[in-house]
Design a protein around this motif. Structure first.
Motif, PDB file in Angstrom:
ATOM      1  N   VAL A 157       0.839  -1.195   0.000  1.00 62.15           N
ATOM      2  CA  VAL A 157       0.000   0.000   0.000  1.00 62.15           C
ATOM      3  C   VAL A 157       0.875   1.247   0.000  1.00 62.15           C
ATOM      4  O   VAL A 157       1.873   1.323   0.727  1.00 62.15           O
ATOM      5  N   VAL A 158       0.481   2.223  -0.812  1.00 61.84           N
ATOM      6  CA  VAL A 158       1.143   3.527  -0.841  1.00 61.84           C
ATOM      7  C   VAL A 158       0.065   4.595  -0.699  1.00 61.84           C
ATOM      8  O   VAL A 158      -1.008   4.495  -1.317  1.00 61.84           O
ATOM      9  N   THR A 159       0.346   5.603   0.117  1.00 61.60           N
ATOM     10  CA  THR A 159      -0.516   6.791   0.155  1.00 61.60           C
ATOM     11  C   THR A 159       0.343   8.007  -0.155  1.00 61.60           C
ATOM     12  O   THR A 159       1.532   8.046   0.172  1.00 61.60           O
ATOM     13  N   ILE A 160      -0.276   9.019  -0.779  1.00 60.00           N
ATOM     14  CA  ILE A 160       0.486  10.212  -1.142  1.00 60.00           C
ATOM     15  C   ILE A 160      -0.433  11.414  -1.331  1.00 60.00           C
ATOM     16  O   ILE A 160      -1.537  11.282  -1.854  1.00 60.00           O
ATOM     17  N   THR A 161      -0.003  12.565  -0.856  1.00 61.43           N
ATOM     18  CA  THR A 161      -0.530  13.865  -1.301  1.00 61.43           C
ATOM     19  C   THR A 161       0.655  14.617  -1.891  1.00 61.43           C
ATOM     20  O   THR A 161       1.704  14.718  -1.259  1.00 61.43           O
ATOM     21  N   ILE A 162       0.480  15.130  -3.096  1.00 61.66           N
ATOM     22  CA  ILE A 162       1.549  15.887  -3.743  1.00 61.66           C
ATOM     23  C   ILE A 162       0.929  16.750  -4.845  1.00 61.66           C
ATOM     24  O   ILE A 162      -0.091  16.378  -5.429  1.00 61.66           O
ATOM     25  N   GLY A 163       1.560  17.883  -5.100  1.00 64.86           N
ATOM     26  CA  GLY A 163       1.113  18.753  -6.185  1.00 64.86           C
ATOM     27  C   GLY A 163       0.847  20.179  -5.752  1.00 64.86           C
ATOM     28  O   GLY A 163       0.951  21.106  -6.553  1.00 64.86           O
ATOM     29  N   GLY A 164       0.491  20.384  -4.493  1.00 59.64           N
ATOM     30  CA  GLY A 164       0.181  21.731  -4.032  1.00 59.64           C
ATOM     31  C   GLY A 164       1.362  22.672  -4.123  1.00 59.64           C
ATOM     32  O   GLY A 164       1.226  23.825  -4.559  1.00 59.64           O
ATOM     33  N   ASN A 165       2.538  22.189  -3.734  1.00 56.47           N
ATOM     34  CA  ASN A 165       3.724  23.042  -3.802  1.00 56.47           C
ATOM     35  C   ASN A 165       4.192  23.261  -5.233  1.00 56.47           C
ATOM     36  O   ASN A 165       4.755  24.312  -5.555  1.00 56.47           O
ATOM     37  N   ASP A 166       3.973  22.271  -6.096  1.00 54.34           N
ATOM     38  CA  ASP A 166       4.372  22.428  -7.500  1.00 54.34           C
ATOM     39  C   ASP A 166       3.608  23.569  -8.168  1.00 54.34           C
ATOM     40  O   ASP A 166       4.110  24.188  -9.108  1.00 54.34           O
ATOM     41  N   THR A 167       2.409  23.837  -7.700  1.00 56.21           N
ATOM     42  CA  THR A 167       1.593  24.890  -8.295  1.00 56.21           C
ATOM     43  C   THR A 167       1.684  26.205  -7.525  1.00 56.21           C
ATOM     44  O   THR A 167       0.947  27.145  -7.827  1.00 56.21           O
ATOM     45  N   ALA A 168       2.599  26.273  -6.554  1.00 60.95           N
ATOM     46  CA  ALA A 168       2.791  27.501  -5.770  1.00 60.95           C
ATOM     47  C   ALA A 168       1.484  27.979  -5.160  1.00 60.95           C
ATOM     48  O   ALA A 168       1.114  29.141  -5.263  1.00 60.95           O
ATOM     49  N   TRP A 169       0.797  27.075  -4.500  1.00 66.25           N
ATOM     50  CA  TRP A 169      -0.484  27.393  -3.871  1.00 66.25           C
ATOM     51  C   TRP A 169      -0.332  28.534  -2.869  1.00 66.25           C
ATOM     52  O   TRP A 169      -1.150  29.453  -2.802  1.00 66.25           O
ATOM     53  N   GLY A 170       0.736  28.488  -2.083  1.00 65.10           N
ATOM     54  CA  GLY A 170       0.962  29.558  -1.125  1.00 65.10           C
ATOM     55  C   GLY A 170       1.117  30.916  -1.781  1.00 65.10           C
ATOM     56  O   GLY A 170       0.676  31.938  -1.238  1.00 65.10           O
ATOM     57  N   GLU A 171       1.728  30.924  -2.955  1.00 62.80           N
ATOM     58  CA  GLU A 171       1.890  32.178  -3.691  1.00 62.80           C
ATOM     59  C   GLU A 171       0.541  32.751  -4.096  1.00 62.80           C
ATOM     60  O   GLU A 171       0.339  33.974  -4.076  1.00 62.80           O
ATOM     61  N   LYS A 172      -0.390  31.885  -4.437  1.00 61.07           N
ATOM     62  CA  LYS A 172      -1.732  32.352  -4.794  1.00 61.07           C
ATOM     63  C   LYS A 172      -2.410  33.012  -3.588  1.00 61.07           C
ATOM     64  O   LYS A 172      -3.075  34.045  -3.726  1.00 61.07           O
TER      65      LYS A 172
ATOM     66  N   GLN B   6       6.488   1.818 -11.146  1.00 61.64           N
ATOM     67  CA  GLN B   6       7.660   1.012 -11.489  1.00 61.64           C
ATOM     68  C   GLN B   6       8.368   0.480 -10.247  1.00 61.64           C
ATOM     69  O   GLN B   6       8.843  -0.659 -10.226  1.00 61.64           O
ATOM     70  N   ALA B   7       8.440   1.304  -9.208  1.00 60.82           N
ATOM     71  CA  ALA B   7       9.144   0.903  -7.995  1.00 60.82           C
ATOM     72  C   ALA B   7       8.315  -0.016  -7.109  1.00 60.82           C
ATOM     73  O   ALA B   7       8.871  -0.794  -6.329  1.00 60.82           O
ATOM     74  N   ALA B   8       6.987   0.097  -7.211  1.00 64.65           N
ATOM     75  CA  ALA B   8       6.082  -0.725  -6.388  1.00 64.65           C
ATOM     76  C   ALA B   8       5.017  -1.343  -7.283  1.00 64.65           C
ATOM     77  O   ALA B   8       3.845  -0.963  -7.229  1.00 64.65           O
ATOM     78  N   PRO B   9       5.400  -2.286  -8.121  1.00 67.14           N
ATOM     79  CA  PRO B   9       4.477  -2.810  -9.135  1.00 67.14           C
ATOM     80  C   PRO B   9       3.270  -3.545  -8.566  1.00 67.14           C
ATOM     81  O   PRO B   9       2.261  -3.698  -9.267  1.00 67.14           O
ATOM     82  N   ASN B  10       3.348  -3.986  -7.320  1.00 63.79           N
ATOM     83  CA  ASN B  10       2.257  -4.771  -6.743  1.00 63.79           C
ATOM     84  C   ASN B  10       1.428  -4.002  -5.726  1.00 63.79           C
ATOM     85  O   ASN B  10       0.523  -4.567  -5.112  1.00 63.79           O
ATOM     86  N   ALA B  11       1.709  -2.725  -5.565  1.00 65.09           N
ATOM     87  CA  ALA B  11       1.036  -1.939  -4.537  1.00 65.09           C
ATOM     88  C   ALA B  11      -0.273  -1.341  -5.024  1.00 65.09           C
ATOM     89  O   ALA B  11      -0.430  -0.999  -6.203  1.00 65.09           O
ATOM     90  N   THR B  12      -1.208  -1.199  -4.086  1.00 61.83           N
ATOM     91  CA  THR B  12      -2.385  -0.371  -4.306  1.00 61.83           C
ATOM     92  C   THR B  12      -2.023   1.038  -3.863  1.00 61.83           C
ATOM     93  O   THR B  12      -1.549   1.234  -2.734  1.00 61.83           O
ATOM     94  N   VAL B  13      -2.223   2.016  -4.736  1.00 60.73           N
ATOM     95  CA  VAL B  13      -1.799   3.385  -4.458  1.00 60.73           C
ATOM     96  C   VAL B  13      -3.026   4.268  -4.279  1.00 60.73           C
ATOM     97  O   VAL B  13      -3.890   4.338  -5.152  1.00 60.73           O
ATOM     98  N   TYR B  14      -3.076   4.948  -3.131  1.00 60.70           N
ATOM     99  CA  TYR B  14      -4.156   5.880  -2.821  1.00 60.70           C
ATOM    100  C   TYR B  14      -3.601   7.301  -2.881  1.00 60.70           C
ATOM    101  O   TYR B  14      -2.712   7.667  -2.105  1.00 60.70           O
ATOM    102  N   VAL B  15      -4.115   8.073  -3.814  1.00 58.67           N
ATOM    103  CA  VAL B  15      -3.709   9.468  -3.983  1.00 58.67           C
ATOM    104  C   VAL B  15      -4.759  10.331  -3.308  1.00 58.67           C
ATOM    105  O   VAL B  15      -5.905  10.402  -3.759  1.00 58.67           O
TER     106      VAL B  15
END
Length: 265
Positions: free
Chosen positions: A105-120, A159-168
């Motif tokens: 199992v993998v969980t992840i939140t990502i993307g907010g900093n890439d879009t400079a949310w704080g700058e907005k 690719q690194a976790a081919p058998n994992a269920t990933v929750y974004v």
């Protein structure tokens, strides 16, 4: 931890600058237990920044949703490589290496900093309504760079976790739009609506790329509804806080953990 001005998820930086498809609840889900090999990845919303007992490097807290979810499933040992301030580049450089073919199992939140949310947020608060709308219009119209970064990140995870269920996991709306509150707590009402418009576009992009990768998107907006900044029972910290616009312990438990639990069982 990488430092960059106005990263929303590097909380002390924002405070200084201010100067003050989702998984259905009834889905058939796999069973997770003490034998599950779980890796938590992502930015500060995964790390638990804003909850007590965070480590000094990345802000990882035992009251963040990854630990809550692991404990709920009897997982006494799991790998947490999430870090406050992280962007997709950090996930690729520093976090993907924690994955393996044994990861379940993998969980992840990502993307907010890439879009400079704080700058907005800063643009809206410091430059006025017209500049706020212009910044949000531009950001909503130009999500393609983020989509490409997410595609590369999700491909590397698969690719690194081919058998994992990933929750974004997605991001909550930061602000209640109808309540009144002071500038020390949040931008004005018009600006809050504009910033929520950006958050909706951000989550839509994340959900689309997650689906394209075969991952499960977990929508946090419904569980946080009615508990954003300016609500009477906010699960997000106000602007005038050491961890502005991050979930409180209740936000991690009743917002993020509840959403993830609904998706995973």
């Amino acid at each position: 931890m990488r430092k960059q001005l106005v990263r929303l998820f590097a909380p002390l930086t924002l405070l200084a600058a201010v100067g003050v498809s989702a998984a259905p609840a009834d889905a058939v889900t796999p069973a997770y237990n003490s034998a599950t090999k779980y890796v938590a990845m992502g930015d500060s919303f995964s790390a638990g920044v804003g909850a007590p007992f965070g480590d000094p490097t990345c802000g990882r807290s035992p009251l963040g949703y990854p630990t809550l979810w692991a404990q709920d499933h009897g997982i006494t040992s799991f790998t947490d490589v999430s870090c406050g301030g992280a962007v997709t580049e950090d996930v690729l450089a520093n976090q993907v290496s924690a994955l393996s073919a044994d990861t379940n199992v993998v969980t992840i939140t990502i993307g907010g900093n890439d879009t400079a949310w704080g700058e907005k947020v800063l643009t809206c608060m410091n430059s006025g309504d017209a500049a706020c709308t212009a910044a949000v219009d531009q950001a909503v119209a130009d999500m393609a760079p983020l989509a490409a970064k997410l595609d590369a990140t999700y491909t590397a995870i698969r690719q690194a976790a081919p058998n994992a269920t990933v929750y974004v996991l997605g991001y909550p709306l930061l602000f209640e739009e109808t309540s009144s509150c002071s500038v020390w707590i949040a931008p004005n009402q018009f600006q809050r609506k504009e910033l929520n418009r950006f958050a909706k576009a951000l989550d839509q992009t994340i959900a689309g790329r997650a689906a394209n990768a075969g991952f499960t998107f977990v929508d946090a907006q419904p569980t946080f509804a009615g508990h954003a900044v300016c609500s009477s029972q906010a699960w997000l910290y106000p602007i005038a806080n050491l961890t502005p616009l991050h979930p409180t312990p209740d936000g991690y438990r009743y917002g993020y953990f509840a959403a993830l639990k609904s998706a995973t069982g």
